[in-house]
Scaffold this motif. Structure first.
Motif, PDB file in Angstrom:
ATOM      1  N   LYS A 118       1.835   1.389  -3.340  1.00  0.00           N
ATOM      2  CA  LYS A 118       0.796   2.136  -4.226  1.00  0.00           C
ATOM      3  C   LYS A 118       1.016   3.637  -3.907  1.00  0.00           C
ATOM      4  O   LYS A 118       0.541   4.716  -4.826  1.00  0.00           O
ATOM      5  N   GLY A 119       0.865   3.821  -2.462  1.00  0.00           N
ATOM      6  CA  GLY A 119       0.565   5.751  -2.229  1.00  0.00           C
ATOM      7  C   GLY A 119       1.853   6.680  -2.887  1.00  0.00           C
ATOM      8  O   GLY A 119       1.613   7.229  -2.490  1.00  0.00           O
ATOM      9  N   ARG A 175       0.741  -1.434   0.207  1.00  0.00           N
ATOM     10  CA  ARG A 175       0.789  -0.530  -0.265  1.00  0.00           C
ATOM     11  C   ARG A 175       0.800   1.154  -0.251  1.00  0.00           C
ATOM     12  O   ARG A 175       0.619   2.339  -0.333  1.00  0.00           O
ATOM     13  N   ASP A 176       1.663   1.327   0.704  1.00  0.00           N
ATOM     14  CA  ASP A 176       2.856   2.580   0.550  1.00  0.00           C
ATOM     15  C   ASP A 176       3.834   2.536  -0.170  1.00  0.00           C
ATOM     16  O   ASP A 176       3.541   3.621  -0.829  1.00  0.00           O
ATOM     17  N   ARG A 186      -5.896  21.240   0.771  1.00  0.00           N
ATOM     18  CA  ARG A 186      -6.716  19.505   1.886  1.00  0.00           C
ATOM     19  C   ARG A 186      -5.973  18.670   2.217  1.00  0.00           C
ATOM     20  O   ARG A 186      -5.463  18.072   3.210  1.00  0.00           O
ATOM     21  N   GLN A 187      -4.968  18.247   1.044  1.00  0.00           N
ATOM     22  CA  GLN A 187      -4.276  17.440   1.507  1.00  0.00           C
ATOM     23  C   GLN A 187      -3.184  17.504   2.056  1.00  0.00           C
ATOM     24  O   GLN A 187      -2.471  16.058   2.729  1.00  0.00           O
ATOM     25  N   VAL A 225      -1.366  10.508  18.218  1.00  0.00           N
ATOM     26  CA  VAL A 225      -2.346  10.123  18.176  1.00  0.00           C
ATOM     27  C   VAL A 225      -3.502  11.486  18.720  1.00  0.00           C
ATOM     28  O   VAL A 225      -4.317  12.031  18.046  1.00  0.00           O
ATOM     29  N   ASP A 259       2.080   9.115  11.957  1.00  0.00           N
ATOM     30  CA  ASP A 259       0.376   8.991  12.001  1.00  0.00           C
ATOM     31  C   ASP A 259       0.125   7.380  12.023  1.00  0.00           C
ATOM     32  O   ASP A 259      -0.187   7.182  12.449  1.00  0.00           O
ATOM     33  N   GLN A 260       0.980   6.727  11.237  1.00  0.00           N
ATOM     34  CA  GLN A 260       0.507   4.786  10.318  1.00  0.00           C
ATOM     35  C   GLN A 260       0.939   4.401  12.142  1.00  0.00           C
ATOM     36  O   GLN A 260      -0.007   3.288  12.760  1.00  0.00           O
ATOM     37  N   GLU A 295       3.063  19.199  -9.443  1.00  0.00           N
ATOM     38  CA  GLU A 295       1.735  19.139  -9.077  1.00  0.00           C
ATOM     39  C   GLU A 295       1.628  20.389  -8.534  1.00  0.00           C
ATOM     40  O   GLU A 295       0.499  21.008  -8.199  1.00  0.00           O
ATOM     41  N   GLN A 328       4.779   6.009  -1.678  1.00  0.00           N
ATOM     42  CA  GLN A 328       5.692   7.226  -1.172  1.00  0.00           C
ATOM     43  C   GLN A 328       7.378   6.321  -1.046  1.00  0.00           C
ATOM     44  O   GLN A 328       8.083   6.662  -0.241  1.00  0.00           O
ATOM     45  N   LEU A 367      -1.424   5.873  15.310  1.00  0.00           N
ATOM     46  CA  LEU A 367      -2.390   4.578  15.478  1.00  0.00           C
ATOM     47  C   LEU A 367      -2.005   3.563  16.005  1.00  0.00           C
ATOM     48  O   LEU A 367      -3.134   3.096  16.587  1.00  0.00           O
ATOM     49  N   ARG A 389      -0.519  15.582  18.051  1.00  0.00           N
ATOM     50  CA  ARG A 389       0.488  15.544  17.532  1.00  0.00           C
ATOM     51  C   ARG A 389       2.377  16.319  17.619  1.00  0.00           C
ATOM     52  O   ARG A 389       3.119  16.589  16.667  1.00  0.00           O
TER      53      ARG A 389
END
Lengths: 242, 843
Positions: free
Chosen positions: B14-15, B11-12, B840-841, B387, B292-293, B829, B17, B296, B390
């Protein structure tokens, strides 16, 4: 066996600054019954979030004791507390805390996957459906509105079937209408799952929907009021004066 | 292995990163794989070539028949053996004769490499054989057919023996390349040698005992031989035999190869260093995203230990996958290098051994441990309370400690590549000094630019202000880019400018050919032939080979001999009363009148190496005959002058009784700008020379120059390829450094656009920022490259230094274009995403 799922005994939290020890929470004792919903309210800087962090076992008090169910979480180390959190606790945050690189579905299923649940995906779909986002499962957080993001966070929290759900200002980042919808959903899911709910909020209306309200100010427990029978069980200030 | 870790990693990925971390790692491994595969194969190829030069794995050489104990030891070790004898002898066919170089070989010759033979004179249908001629047969070289006017099947006389010519020699493995390989070859069977009656007391015959076998037996023979020699050292016993191995046969080549491999790998190390820098920066950003991950996960009850385990597992997968990919790409890239180098090596290169693969794999893992892990190390220790709060500080490992770990990783890798701690320390120190100098110059440039920018309008000011404000990152980008660009410019400059400039600086009367091995009685004839062909000659020098044996009555020890090239082997002596061109007397006097006794002049460097001064008495040995002469003068010699030059020059008369060969340089036709082989067409005297004086040798200097240029071309092209890969690593550093400030840029530009700045202004500011960055990098690269080339010209090529305006243009232009394009690409970008979405991002 007592019916309390959370119990604290004279907890204080101090942090060391350069010059002196700052007391953030002072001598707080309280109990929360199984399945109860509790709101912690108070002005900014009163120590609400610190109290929530302590109750959830994310931090340790300087003195005093905290029990979650049968577990004395102050008598164990971080690894022990982690195990208790894994077993009992769920979270909802003001800033949603969704992981940007994961889709809505992946965000919801992640904690279940971490705990090794084999039906993580189907349960995640079920809960996303419950919060009305079954058509947004493959969307990433940045493609969702604030309200939608918090709904994903709710689905994530409840899908794990936690015994206690800690919510930190769950509607704090949302407009009034969206906030209302989210709190409706929160209480609805809470009722369905029979979870104990502890939430920190600024909003009186949200607090009033809980079965009891704990008010703290300047690190002291001011009151713990049960809204249904409307009985004041304790007044920390009075006790400390005595 | 936990499947969820793999899922999270996927997933990382794909994202997006992990893109930079993985690309940097793949690139680092690719550079190292390509370079080490290439070096390994070339090294193996050359070793094989050297072994076939010897026609064996080991050879014992001597001037007398090889002793029985040497044979017995070979037999004991089950080595395969062959014998040969080499001598010069007249061969006859009818009325024709020729002083041939005869080689009598046993049936098993050659043990390594093959004879290439042809049974017709066109040299077509070449057959390869691993055996020598049968008894009664002779194999001869092509030119002997012309010299003796014979054909296949004819008889030739060697001594008292008649032999039938059955094959033409196209190539023999141990033919040798030196000047000594002069006479045309006749090869015969060793068993025929007695019948020829050529072997008599006092005959000058070289004996060789060839051996081949497995590595262990060869090593055992070598150590047995060395031990035997060591035992003899203190006794007065004369050394008759010498052991020749591929290593000492071509020691210089092996040395150059070892240095070449280390050099290639070290230039690859710059790639690893830059990729490491990019990885460290990208990992820091990856870590920020993971914070953050992890917080969490800890809030959900994941224990620190399992998060650490997960971290290691993920990094292991990243390292393994990227390394595998890097090795795959490196495998393809090394073929490009081989393609470029094709033609330099005459052998087909063997497949690589295991070392390059191990080098590549370890590089991948060390990079992850040294550059990525330190940036991610703190993650498992993040407090779960993050969490809620911050603003809690994360315990990111200090920059100093991360730098130290990175340097240790690099040191480990360079040490492993170069197999020398000193080399790797020096190399790293040099690189860091280079970086520091670049950073210093870059900082001064930035200060200048900032001052200039403060009174410019709108986007120029904005762009320049950005450069200054993020000067930390700017410096990292500048250093990474400018050093790579600098090396690329140096190599390009070497290839495109230096050789041409060197040729331009050769004097107009530079000779085109060397004539040597001209016998005493042939000199007049050759002079006449050259006159007829209108070919101008320089001086003629008689040439005799000999060695120095004693200084002031004291024999020269082995240790002292090893210190000087002029002592350790036979060198050419000459005699002349005229100081040779481009020689300058540094000490003593050149002769103005005949000296009373024997006197000589010596070259300055040899004089220093062997420690002799004017007035010293030196004993010489020529063909076993000894005599003593007094050192009259010391000369400096310009070896670049392309004239015949000598270490030792006697006053005429000293060498008269030693039957010298003559050497001269002639000028016939242009030597500049020629391709190999072209000169022969221009100099018709060459074919007349070869026909009339078959034992004389004509060496075409134009060919030599063209060949040198060809080799330098290929070598530098290969280096350019590697450096282009290194430049890609530099581009990754640029990408990663922009990544560090990416969120900040995104927010700033969103705010600017919200406040009404047009897209044009933002693009303009970014363009200015990157273009100026590129210009500074190009400038530093050009200054550096010009400085390095200056020293190369002065010290390596011994020529006048010149400016290279084309390099400055190339440096500046490529800097500006590359960095602007890459920078804008990475920032697209920032420009294209609507401001609301940007805000927002990053919220």
């Amino acid at each position: 066996m007592s019916n309390f799922i959370i119990r604290t005994e004279s907890i204080t939290k101090q942090v060391r600054t350069a010059d002196y020890d700052l007391t953030i929470l002072n001598d707080i004792s309280l109990q929360v019954e199984v399945g109860q919903s509790v709101a912690i309210i108070g002005p900014s800087g009163a120590g609400k979030s610190t109290l929530l962090g302590l109750l959830a076992g994310l931090d340790t008090p300087t003195t005093g004791k905290i029990w979650l169910g049968e577990h004395d979480i102050t008598a164990t180390n971080e690894e022990g507390r982690a195990a208790i959190r894994a077993q009992m606790v769920g979270f909802v945050f003001q800033t949603f805390q969704l992981l940007g690189s994961l889709t809505a579905l992946e965000n919801v299923s992640l904690p279940m996957e971490l705990s090794g649940q084999s039906d993580a995906r189907s349960k995640a779909i079920e809960y996303l459906d419950k919060v009305g986002l079954s058509n947004r499962t493959s969307h990433y957080p940045k493609q969702l509105s604030g309200g939608e993001q918090q709904r994903v966070a709710l689905a994530r929290a409840f899908a794990c079937s936690p015994k206690i759900l800690f919510a930190d200002e769950p509607t704090g980042n949302l407009d009034q209408a969206t906030g209302k919808k989210i709190s409706d959903l929160l209480f609805e899911l809470n009722q369905q799952s029979d979870t104990t709910l502890v939430l920190v909020t600024h909003e009186q209306r949200l607090a009033e929907r809980c079965e009891s309200i704990i008010t703290i100010d300047d690190g002291q427990l001011v009151s713990h009021v049960y809204s249904a029978p409307s009985v004041e069980t304790s007044t920390a200030k009075a006790e400390s004066a005595a | 292995m936990n499947l969820i870790d793999v899922k999270l990693l996927w997933r990382d990925w794909k994202g997006g990163q992990l893109n930079l971390v993985v690309s940097a790692l793949v690139l680092a491994v690719m550079v190292v794989t390509a370079v080490s595969l290439f070096a390994d194969r070339v090294e193996r190829g050359l070793n094989q070539q050297i072994t076939s030069f010897l026609a064996s794995d080991l050879t014992v050489r001597g001037g007398i028949e090889i002793g029985d104990e040497y044979r017995a030891k070979a037999q004991e070790l089950s080595l395969t053996t062959a014998d040969l004898a080499l001598f010069r002898s007249m061969v006859f066919a009818g009325d024709n004769n020729h002083l041939a170089s005869v080689k009598a070989v046993s049936k098993a010759y050659p043990l390594r490499g093959q004879m290439e033979l042809s049974d017709n004179l066109d040299g077509g249908s070449v057959s390869k054989r691993s055996e020598g001629p049968a008894q009664g047969e002779a194999w001869v070289e092509a030119r002997l057919f012309n010299l003796l006017d014979i054909k296949i099947g004819d008889k030739i006389e060697v001594g008292y023996l008649n032999l039938t010519v059955s094959n033409m020699i196209v190539n023999e493995p141990d033919r040798g390349t030196g000047f000594a390989a002069a006479g045309a070859r006749v090869m015969m069977n060793l068993d025929d040698l007695p019948a020829s009656q050529l072997v008599r007391p006092g005959s000058r015959i070289g004996y060789r005992f060839l051996m081949s076998g497995d590595d262990n037996s060869i090593a055992a023979y070598k150590s047995w031989f060395d031990a035997r020699e060591e035992a003899k050292k203190d006794s007065s016993e004369i050394k008759h035999f010498r052991l020749v191995t591929p290593e000492n046969a071509e020691e210089q080549l092996a040395d150059a190869m070892q240095r070449g491999r280390a050099f290639l790998l070290l230039s690859g190390t710059i790639g690893v260093l830059l990729a490491g820098l990019a990885m460290a920066l990208a990992s820091q950003r990856y870590a920020a995203r993971l914070t953050d991950q992890v917080a969490l996960m800890k809030a959900w009850g994941q224990p620190t230990s399992s998060i650490r385990r997960s971290q290691f597992l993920r990094l292991f997968i990243i390292a393994a996958a990227s390394t595998a990919l890097g090795i795959l790409f490196g495998w393809f890239a090394h073929y490009l290098l081989l393609e470029v180098a094709k033609g330099v090596f005459s052998v087909e290169l063997p497949l690589p051994g295991s070392r390059p693969w191990i080098v590549a794999a370890i590089t991948g893992f060390v990079c992850v441990l040294g550059f990525a892990l330190p940036a991610l190390w703190h993650l498992p220790t993040i407090a779960p309370l993050r969490v809620l709060r911050r603003d809690l500080p994360n315990s990111l490992m200090g920059q100093g400690r991360r730098l130290a770990i990175g340097i240790i990783a690099l040191l480990l890798l360079t040490f492993w590549y170069s197999e020398s701690l000193i080399t790797s320390l020096l190399f790293l120190a040099a690189v860091f000094i280079l970086f520091a100098v670049c950073a210093f110059i870059a900082l001064q440039c930035l200060k200048l630019v900032q001052r200039f920018g403060s009174w410019r309008g709108s986007f120029v000011r904005l762009g320049l202000a950005n450069l200054w404000r993020r000067r930390g990152q700017t410096l990292v980008q500048l250093v990474g880019f400018s050093t790579t660009l600098m090396l690329l410019l140096v190599v390009t400059g070497l290839r495109t400018n230096l050789i041409a400039e060197w040729q331009d600086q050769l004097p107009a009367d530079t000779p085109s050919h060397f004539l040597y091995n001209v016998a005493d009685r042939e000199v007049d004839g050759v002079r006449q032939l050259l006159d007829e062909e209108k070919v101008g000659t320089t001086d003629w020098f008689p040439m005799v080979r000999g060695r120095l044996v004693a200084i002031n009555g004291e024999a020269i020890s082995r240790e002292r001999m090893a210190q000087s090239d002029g002592l350790s082997r036979e060198v050419n002596f000459t005699q002349t009363s005229r100081l040779p061109v481009s020689n300058v007397i540094e000490d003593g006097q050149w002769w103005t009148s005949p000296p009373a006794g024997l006197e000589f002049s010596i070259e300055q460097q040899v004089a220093q190496e062997i420690g002799v001064g004017v007035g010293d008495e030196i004993e010489f040995s020529i063909g076993g005959l000894k005599f003593t002469a007094t050192l009259a003068s010391i000369r400096s010699v310009d070896w670049q002058s392309m004239n015949p030059n000598f270490y030792v020059v006697f006053y005429p008369g000293a060498l008269d009784r030693y039957a010298p060969n003559w050497v001269t340089a002639v000028r016939a036709g242009e030597i500049l700008e020629l391709k190999p082989g072209e000169l022969a067409k221009q100099a018709p005297f060459v074919s007349r020379m070869v026909k009339q004086y078959p034992t004389a040798v004509v060496l075409e200097l134009g060919d030599v120059v063209a060949r040198i240029r060809d080799v330098i071309n290929r070598v530098t092209q290969g280096l350019e390829l590697i450096l282009l890969l290194v430049l890609l690593c530099g581009a990754l550093v640029l990408f990663a450094a922009i990544g560090v400030s990416y969120d900040e840029r995104l927010r700033e530009n969103a705010i600017l656009r919200t406040l009404g700045s047009s897209k044009k202004i933002i693009i303009g500011a970014l363009t200015i920022e990157f273009a100026v960055l590129g210009a500074i990098a190009g400038l530093i690269a050009s200054v550096g490259a010009e400085t390095i080339l200056y020293f190369v010209q002065r010290n390596v090529f011994d020529m006048q230094a010149q400016w290279h305006p084309s390099l400055w243009g190339l440096g500046l232009m490529s800097g500006v274009i590359l960095i602007t394009v890459l920078g804008l690409l990475r920032s697209r970008e920032i420009i294209t995403v609507p401001p609301l979405q940007s805000l927002r991002q990053i919220a």
